[in-house]
Scaffold this motif. Structure first.
Motif, short mmCIF file in Angstrom:
data_model
loop_
_atom_site.label_atom_id
_atom_site.label_comp_id
_atom_site.label_asym_id
_atom_site.label_seq_id
_atom_site.Cartn_x
_atom_site.Cartn_y
_atom_site.Cartn_z
N VAL A 372 0.86 -1.13 0.12
CA VAL A 372 0.05 -0.02 0.03
C VAL A 372 0.81 1.32 0.08
CG1 VAL A 372 -1.75 1.35 1.40
CG2 VAL A 372 -2.13 -1.03 1.02
N ASP A 373 1.78 1.24 0.98
CA ASP A 373 2.83 2.42 0.85
C ASP A 373 3.47 2.76 -0.46
OD1 ASP A 373 2.52 3.12 3.52
OD2 ASP A 373 4.10 2.08 4.10
N GLU A 374 3.91 1.60 -1.26
CA GLU A 374 4.45 1.82 -2.54
C GLU A 374 3.57 2.37 -3.58
OE1 GLU A 374 5.83 -2.10 -3.60
OE2 GLU A 374 7.42 -2.23 -2.32
N GLU A 375 2.24 1.97 -3.49
CA GLU A 375 1.29 2.56 -4.57
C GLU A 375 1.03 3.97 -4.12
OE1 GLU A 375 0.05 1.36 -7.39
OE2 GLU A 375 1.75 -0.34 -6.88
N LEU A 376 0.96 4.38 -2.75
CA LEU A 376 0.53 5.65 -2.44
C LEU A 376 1.77 6.71 -2.71
CD1 LEU A 376 -1.37 5.34 1.12
CD2 LEU A 376 -2.18 5.60 -1.21
N ALA A 377 2.94 6.04 -2.60
CA ALA A 377 4.14 6.78 -2.95
C ALA A 377 4.10 7.17 -4.46
CB ALA A 377 5.27 5.96 -2.87
N LYS A 378 3.40 6.07 -5.24
CA LYS A 378 3.35 6.61 -6.80
C LYS A 378 2.60 7.71 -7.03
CE LYS A 378 4.49 1.86 -8.11
NZ LYS A 378 3.86 0.56 -8.98
N VAL A 379 1.17 7.70 -6.09
CA VAL A 379 0.29 8.91 -6.36
C VAL A 379 0.84 10.14 -5.89
CG1 VAL A 379 -1.87 9.66 -5.04
CG2 VAL A 379 -1.44 7.26 -5.67
N ARG A 380 1.75 10.21 -4.74
CA ARG A 380 2.31 11.37 -4.36
C ARG A 380 3.21 11.97 -5.21
NH1 ARG A 380 2.77 8.27 0.75
NH2 ARG A 380 1.23 9.05 2.09
N ALA A 381 3.90 10.89 -6.26
CA ALA A 381 4.83 11.38 -7.13
C ALA A 381 4.25 11.97 -8.42
CB ALA A 381 5.78 10.25 -7.36
N GLY A 382 2.73 11.83 -8.41
CA GLY A 382 2.27 12.55 -9.54
C GLY A 382 2.03 11.40 -10.75
N GLU A 383 2.01 9.99 -10.31
CA GLU A 383 1.82 9.36 -11.47
C GLU A 383 0.24 8.78 -11.72
OE1 GLU A 383 3.96 5.39 -10.98
OE2 GLU A 383 5.69 6.67 -10.38
N LEU A 384 -0.81 9.50 -11.20
CA LEU A 384 -2.04 9.26 -11.63
C LEU A 384 -1.90 9.90 -13.24
CD1 LEU A 384 -4.15 10.38 -8.68
CD2 LEU A 384 -3.50 8.18 -9.47
N THR A 385 -2.72 9.21 -13.92
CA THR A 385 -3.11 9.14 -15.30
C THR A 385 -4.32 10.06 -15.45
OG1 THR A 385 -4.16 7.12 -15.94
CG2 THR A 385 -1.63 7.27 -15.96
N GLU A 386 -4.50 10.56 -16.66
CA GLU A 386 -5.89 11.24 -17.28
C GLU A 386 -6.86 10.26 -17.34
OE1 GLU A 386 -6.87 14.28 -17.11
OE2 GLU A 386 -4.92 15.16 -16.29
N VAL A 387 -6.70 8.79 -17.70
CA VAL A 387 -7.64 7.88 -17.91
C VAL A 387 -8.12 7.61 -16.60
CG1 VAL A 387 -7.71 5.46 -18.51
CG2 VAL A 387 -6.49 7.12 -20.09
N GLU A 388 -7.24 7.42 -15.39
CA GLU A 388 -7.80 7.04 -14.11
C GLU A 388 -8.73 8.06 -13.61
OE1 GLU A 388 -4.46 4.55 -11.77
OE2 GLU A 388 -3.46 6.40 -12.78
N LEU A 389 -8.40 9.40 -13.80
CA LEU A 389 -8.93 10.32 -13.39
C LEU A 389 -10.26 10.70 -13.84
CD1 LEU A 389 -6.21 13.10 -12.58
CD2 LEU A 389 -7.57 12.08 -10.91
N SER A 390 -10.43 10.23 -15.24
CA SER A 390 -11.56 10.62 -16.04
C SER A 390 -12.58 9.46 -15.60
CB SER A 390 -11.22 10.37 -17.60
OG SER A 390 -10.57 11.57 -17.76
#
Length: 434
Positions: A372-390
């Motif tokens: 979980v920490d690894e995935e949240l670190a990716k979110v904090r690093a700005g790795e969310l995509t426009e596809v995911e947000l849409s």
């Protein structure tokens, strides 16, 4: 088999929770235009209403829709567990039950019996911030529904007796046992508010209250609580569905305007600097459950504040579908979890963002925490995509628009917007937050 339900609070500050939301917030400018805005500024609101304030302070919101022969009466009171006095927890929820114990004109059990005989039904719920009673029936039952609500608002407190209190006190205590103490992971739900919010904070105790406080309640306590919080000025009345607003307002005025105007109770004080955790807090609870559960929780922005909508979207990105980040990684790829649920639990004074992970048998919960920490670190690093947000934004829009299909849900939306924001017409702006 015996396993542990783990409650781990993995953030020390509100800023950490907001950091999770930053990528979603950055994309706010690119959010899709809400349907109402696309239709043009002069378009009819998606949730039309009229609002009137009676001289005694009762807010009356009327929504007309003759599509189906159904009418809903939603009476919300600005009283939840955060308004309870020390050593008197559980009162708001106790009252949800006591309100059906009868008055001089509508004795015990008559409320349900008369409503059902007219083709209607009712229910209620209590949260940290509000208690809501709603009645559903055919249009011909509307005068009766309004009369029953006005009657108990005016007379239930003075009609309270020790026998009535004792009967519902035991019902609520049994409900605590059935829904929390004897439910898998229920003890964690009771404990979480105490870990998130410090002693003295209005959200420190669970809505259901404690056995000791429920046992200590007296008839005078109950009457005082009713007189303070169950007043016209502390309520919002919504009538939605197949009715004629002019006639309905006449009925409401006739039945409710005789209630006195009482000053609204002040909001409970919130200790300075909260909610915030000075450090990571960890606690392990042991119970008889099939699977271990790890819960992560962070203090987060209150409902409708900056960051609240972003965290709704983050919860969706993390767990709403099979392709969501935590679900795909933990459940399908690593097979470390059976289920992942991430969500923003929004409330009026403060909220919390939580991730619940049911751990696969034989997997060390520490591994789940690391993943979980690894995935949240990716979110904090700005790795969310426009596809995911849409995808997340489309899900929220679909959910909100779908609620408009139900008359009962429309009444609920109007009531919540009125009591939380003082504006029943907030639907389009609520949708636009995302």
């Amino acid at each position: 088999m015996r396993a542990s339900g783990h409650v781990g609070l993995l953030s020390a500050t509100l800023a950490a929770a907001l950091a999770l939301a930053a990528p979603a917030a950055a994309a706010e400018a690119a959010a899709p235009t809400p349907p109402a805005a696309r239709a043009g500024a002069s378009a009819r609101p998606l949730l039309p209403f009229t609002k009137t304030t009676l001289p005694n302070g009762l807010q009356v919101i009327l929504h007309e829709d003759h599509t189906t022969p159904t009418v809903v009466v939603n009476l919300g009171y600005r009283v939840g567990s955060r308004f309870e006095a020390p050593r008197r927890t559980g009162f708001a929820h106790l009252f949800e039950h006591l309100m059906f114990m009868g008055t001089r004109r509508a004795p015990t059990k008559a409320f349900d019996a008369w409503m059902e005989a007219a083709g209607g039904w009712n229910n209620a719920w209590t949260s940290e911030d509000r208690t809501v009673y709603y009645d559903v029936g055919p249009p011909t039952a509307l005068p009766l529904l309004l009369w029953l609500e006005a009657d108990r608002l005016s007379d239930l407190g003075p009609s309270m007796t020790l026998d009535k209190l004792n009967a519902q006190r035991e019902v609520v205590r049994n409900e605590r046992r059935q829904t929390s103490e004897n439910q898998p992971y229920g003890k964690a739900e009771l404990r979480l508010p105490e870990l998130l919010f410090p002693e003295g904070h209005p959200y420190h105790h669970p809505v259901i209250g404690s056995h000791a406080d429920l046992e200590a309640a007296s008839v005078d306590d109950v009457k005082g609580f009713f007189a303070t919080h169950y007043t016209a000025s502390n309520a919002a009345l919504v009538v939605a569905g197949d009715h004629h607003p002019e006639a309905t307002l006449a009925w409401v005025t006739r039945l409710f305007s005789g209630l006195p105007r009482v000053a609204r109770a002040a909001d409970p004080a919130v200790p300075a600097g909260t909610p915030a955790l000075a450090k990571v807090v960890r606690e392990t609870l042991r119970d008889t459950v099939e699977l271990a559960r790890v819960t992560f929780a962070w203090p987060s922005p209150k409902h409708f504040a900056a960051g609240d909508a972003e965290l709704d979207l983050l919860g969706s990105v993390l767990s709403a579908t099979k392709a969501s980040r935590l679900t795909e990684r933990l459940v399908f790829r690593e097979k470390a979890a059976q289920r992942v649920v991430a969500y923003q639990a929004s409330s009026a004074l403060a909220s919390h963002f939580a991730i619940d992970v049911l751990v696969t048998p034989g997997v060390d919960p520490a591994k789940v925490e690391r993943l979980v920490d690894e995935e949240l670190a990716k979110v904090r690093a700005g790795e969310l995509t426009e596809v995911e947000l849409s995808r997340a934004k489309n899900g929220v829009e679909t959910g909100l628009i779908t609620r408009l299909q139900s008359v009962r849900e429309r009444a609920s939306l109007l009531s919540s917007y009125e009591q939380e924001l003082g504006d029943p017409g907030y639907f389009e702006r609520d949708l636009a937050r995302y």
